[in-house]
Design an enzyme around this catalytic site. Structure first.
Site, mmCIF file in Angstrom:
data_model
loop_
_atom_site.group_PDB
_atom_site.id
_atom_site.type_symbol
_atom_site.label_atom_id
_atom_site.label_comp_id
_atom_site.label_asym_id
_atom_site.label_seq_id
_atom_site.Cartn_x
_atom_site.Cartn_y
_atom_site.Cartn_z
ATOM 1 N N ILE A 87 0.700 -1.041 -0.127
ATOM 2 C CA ILE A 87 -0.437 0.226 -0.359
ATOM 3 C C ILE A 87 0.998 1.139 -0.158
ATOM 4 O O ILE A 87 0.807 2.497 -0.528
ATOM 5 C CB ILE A 87 -0.845 0.091 1.116
ATOM 6 C CG1 ILE A 87 -2.169 -1.075 0.938
ATOM 7 C CG2 ILE A 87 -1.570 1.355 1.117
ATOM 8 C CD1 ILE A 87 -2.598 -1.328 2.746
ATOM 9 N N ASP A 110 13.860 2.067 10.336
ATOM 10 C CA ASP A 110 13.322 1.078 11.333
ATOM 11 C C ASP A 110 12.352 1.774 11.817
ATOM 12 O O ASP A 110 12.729 2.629 12.599
ATOM 13 C CB ASP A 110 14.253 0.581 11.890
ATOM 14 C CG ASP A 110 13.335 -1.097 12.476
ATOM 15 O OD1 ASP A 110 12.859 -0.608 12.971
ATOM 16 O OD2 ASP A 110 14.183 -1.924 12.310
ATOM 17 N N GLY A 134 3.874 -1.179 8.928
ATOM 18 C CA GLY A 134 3.140 -1.906 10.090
ATOM 19 C C GLY A 134 3.436 -3.600 9.801
ATOM 20 O O GLY A 134 4.053 -3.450 8.894
ATOM 21 N N TYR A 172 -2.411 -6.269 16.584
ATOM 22 C CA TYR A 172 -2.407 -5.685 15.638
ATOM 23 C C TYR A 172 -4.119 -4.741 15.770
ATOM 24 O O TYR A 172 -3.866 -3.690 15.433
ATOM 25 C CB TYR A 172 -3.083 -6.861 14.502
ATOM 26 C CG TYR A 172 -2.779 -6.089 13.139
ATOM 27 C CD1 TYR A 172 -1.748 -5.274 12.641
ATOM 28 C CD2 TYR A 172 -3.839 -6.062 12.701
ATOM 29 C CE1 TYR A 172 -2.120 -4.531 11.419
ATOM 30 C CE2 TYR A 172 -4.031 -5.631 11.300
ATOM 31 C CZ TYR A 172 -3.164 -4.630 10.833
ATOM 32 O OH TYR A 172 -3.105 -4.056 9.770
ATOM 33 N N LYS A 218 -3.519 -0.467 15.900
ATOM 34 C CA LYS A 218 -4.277 0.418 15.010
ATOM 35 C C LYS A 218 -5.373 1.158 15.465
ATOM 36 O O LYS A 218 -5.582 2.447 15.141
ATOM 37 C CB LYS A 218 -5.253 -0.402 14.030
ATOM 38 C CG LYS A 218 -3.888 -1.512 12.724
ATOM 39 C CD LYS A 218 -3.232 -0.710 12.658
ATOM 40 C CE LYS A 218 -2.044 -1.012 11.413
ATOM 41 N NZ LYS A 218 -1.917 0.156 10.312
HETATM 42 N N1 NAP Z 1 -3.270 -5.262 3.300
HETATM 43 C C1 NAP Z 1 -4.325 -5.220 3.859
HETATM 44 O O1 NAP Z 1 -5.161 -5.543 4.117
HETATM 45 C C2 NAP Z 1 -3.992 -4.269 5.198
HETATM 46 C C3 NAP Z 1 -5.734 -3.768 5.619
HETATM 47 C C4 NAP Z 1 -5.242 -3.143 6.732
HETATM 48 C C5 NAP Z 1 -4.313 -2.178 6.593
HETATM 49 N N2 NAP Z 1 -3.306 -2.717 6.144
HETATM 50 C C6 NAP Z 1 -1.786 -1.367 6.756
HETATM 51 O O2 NAP Z 1 -1.482 -0.763 5.834
HETATM 52 C C7 NAP Z 1 -0.182 -1.431 5.737
HETATM 53 C C8 NAP Z 1 0.381 -0.707 4.267
HETATM 54 O O3 NAP Z 1 0.299 -2.465 4.184
HETATM 55 P P1 NAP Z 1 0.344 -3.271 3.652
HETATM 56 O O4 NAP Z 1 -0.295 -4.691 3.156
HETATM 57 O O5 NAP Z 1 1.222 -2.844 2.396
HETATM 58 O O6 NAP Z 1 2.174 -4.759 3.955
HETATM 59 P P2 NAP Z 1 3.311 -5.326 3.783
HETATM 60 O O7 NAP Z 1 3.205 -5.503 2.101
HETATM 61 O O8 NAP Z 1 3.180 -6.254 4.398
HETATM 62 O O9 NAP Z 1 4.337 -3.942 3.682
HETATM 63 C C9 NAP Z 1 4.387 -3.486 5.005
HETATM 64 C C10 NAP Z 1 5.749 -2.470 4.710
HETATM 65 O O10 NAP Z 1 5.243 -1.554 6.430
HETATM 66 C C11 NAP Z 1 7.212 -1.524 6.591
HETATM 67 N N3 NAP Z 1 7.897 -2.147 7.754
HETATM 68 C C12 NAP Z 1 7.458 -2.854 8.523
HETATM 69 N N4 NAP Z 1 8.092 -2.493 9.763
HETATM 70 C C13 NAP Z 1 9.201 -1.819 9.502
HETATM 71 C C14 NAP Z 1 9.578 -1.145 10.540
HETATM 72 N N5 NAP Z 1 9.646 -1.372 11.802
HETATM 73 N N6 NAP Z 1 9.873 0.020 10.579
HETATM 74 C C15 NAP Z 1 9.838 0.529 8.495
HETATM 75 N N7 NAP Z 1 9.219 -0.513 8.239
HETATM 76 C C16 NAP Z 1 8.498 -1.649 8.179
HETATM 77 C C17 NAP Z 1 7.565 -2.939 5.389
HETATM 78 O O11 NAP Z 1 8.859 -2.564 5.354
HETATM 79 P P3 NAP Z 1 9.885 -3.303 4.308
HETATM 80 O O12 NAP Z 1 9.583 -3.754 2.842
HETATM 81 O O13 NAP Z 1 11.307 -3.596 4.748
HETATM 82 O O14 NAP Z 1 9.295 -4.563 4.831
HETATM 83 C C18 NAP Z 1 6.543 -2.266 4.182
HETATM 84 O O15 NAP Z 1 7.420 -1.254 3.600
HETATM 85 C C19 NAP Z 1 0.110 -1.427 7.447
HETATM 86 O O16 NAP Z 1 0.219 -0.242 7.951
HETATM 87 C C20 NAP Z 1 -1.089 -2.455 6.992
HETATM 88 O O17 NAP Z 1 -1.115 -2.596 8.682
HETATM 89 C C21 NAP Z 1 -2.977 -3.244 5.301
#
Ligand code: NAP
Lengths: 236, 76
Positions: free
Chosen positions: A15, A51, A80, A143, A147
């Site tokens: 995202i 980080d 996240g 989680y 959130k």
């Molecule tokens: N996908 C869904 O269905 C969904 C639904 C509701 C909410 N969300 C929220 O949307 C956001 C993005 O999710 P996504 O689905 O795109 O997840 P994702 O593809 O797993 O990507 C997560 C991102 O967060 C970064 N990250 C994780 N831990 C970190 C840390 N300690 N320091 C810095 N960066 C960190 C990761 O970096 P690295 O590449 O370095 O690991 C990656 O860029 C999150 O907050 C998630 O909770 C997602």
């Protein structure tokens, strides 16, 4: 539209990457963080290493953005993680690790950039929460807590900094097709798909579109809002 | 006035966007149009300038330039 300096945490994939790409296409100067300091497909984006669980690394990353692009004017706090497990099997460490990354991590970054926004008398903070934070979700006590916490925190930023032209809003995605969702079983994903009134999973760019608006000049009267983008899953 | 007051004045001018002439000992923050957030920002700038540490509670009742100056310089 005036171009702004944007920082998207976790903008290297999922995202966050869709948001960064979209805001860059709209003419903003966009920096993204990644934990490795690298990102695929970072055309036109400044990649900095951070980080969010490490305050020094957050400070260094924001300083780098300030030096190269100027003060951060739009923050998209998106980084996240999940560490799912049923409550009875969830350790304290699994709980606090997720809260530290998702909630305290957002606090660290938002606090760090707020000074520059105050100076500039303009700012947009957009926190990526989740519908799990609204309704709870079995297996996600940690989680969901992190959130939900973002909502109270964002609203406090909204109130404390309102006199400085800074808005703070929360976006709650439903099931969006990214790596995070792929961690679920096929069966869980299918269950989501059936439960969503619109009848399909969401795309990252459908989150990015709303973030682009919340970051814009036109959204100046919107603050402390929680916007679910979930195909109708959390209605009511 | 002292060298310290000049340093203090410079911080106040920067942070509060006021004229040097307005930064006199008995000026209140209210008269300078400074709210609590401005005061916190000013104190942060002063902490850096004078390399001191000011606790949140100590800001209670600090309403004038003189009071803020005394608070910071008492720590030198
Ligand atoms: N996908 C869904 O269905 C969904 C639904 C509701 C909410 N969300 C929220 O949307 C956001 C993005 O999710 P996504 O689905 O795109 O997840 P994702 O593809 O797993 O990507 C997560 C991102 O967060 C970064 N990250 C994780 N831990 C970190 C840390 N300690 N320091 C810095 N960066 C960190 C990761 O970096 P690295 O590449 O370095 O690991 C990656 O860029 C999150 O907050 C998630 O909770 C997602």
């Amino acid at each position: 539209m005036s171009d702004r300096v944007v920082l998207v945490t976790g903008g290297n994939r999922g995202i966050g990457h869709a948001i960064a790409t979209r805001l860059a296409a709209a003419g903003h100067q966009v920096a993204i963080t990644s934990r490795s300091g690298k990102a695929d497909d970072a055309d036109g984006l400044l990649v900095v290493k951070a980080d969010v669980t490490d305050p020094d690394s957050v400070d260094a990353a924001v300083s780098e953005v300030e030096a190269k692009l100027g003060n951060v004017e739009v923050l998209v706090s998106n980084a996240g993680i999940t560490k799912d497990g049923l409550i009875l099997r969830m350790s304290d460490d699994e709980f606090t690790a997720v809260v530290d990354a998702n909630l305290t991590g957002s606090f660290r970054v938002a606090k760090r950039v707020s000074k520059g926004m105050m100076r500039g008398r303009w700012g947009r903070m957009i926190f990526i929460s989740s519908i799990s934070g609204l309704g709870g979700q079995p297996g996600q006590a940690n989680y969901s807590a992190s959130k939900a916490g973002l909502i109270g925190m964002a609203r406090t930023f909204a109130k404390e900094f309102s006199s400085r032209g800074i808005t703070a809003n929360v976006v709650c995605p439903g099931p969006i097709v990214t790596d995070m969702l792929m961690e679920l079983s096929d069966e869980q994903r299918a269950a989501f798909e059936r439960a969503v009134p619109i009848g399909r999973l969401g795309q990252p760019d459908e989150i990015a579109a709303a973030v682009e608006f919340l970051a814009s000049e036109s959204a100046g009267y919107i603050t402390g809002t929680v916007l679910p983008i979930d195909g109708g899953l959390s209605m009511g | 006035m002292s060298d310290n007051f000049d340093r203090f004045k410079k911080c106040a001018v920067d942070v509060l966007s006021v004229d040097e002439a307005q930064v006199v000992p008995d000026a209140t923050f209210e008269s300078l149009d400074a709210d609590s957030l401005d005061l916190v920002e000013l104190v942060m700038a002063l902490e850096e300038e004078f390399d001191v540490n000011v606790e949140e509670e100590e800001l209670e009742g600090v309403n004038t330039i003189q009071a803020a100056f005394d608070l910071v310089t008492s720590k030198l």
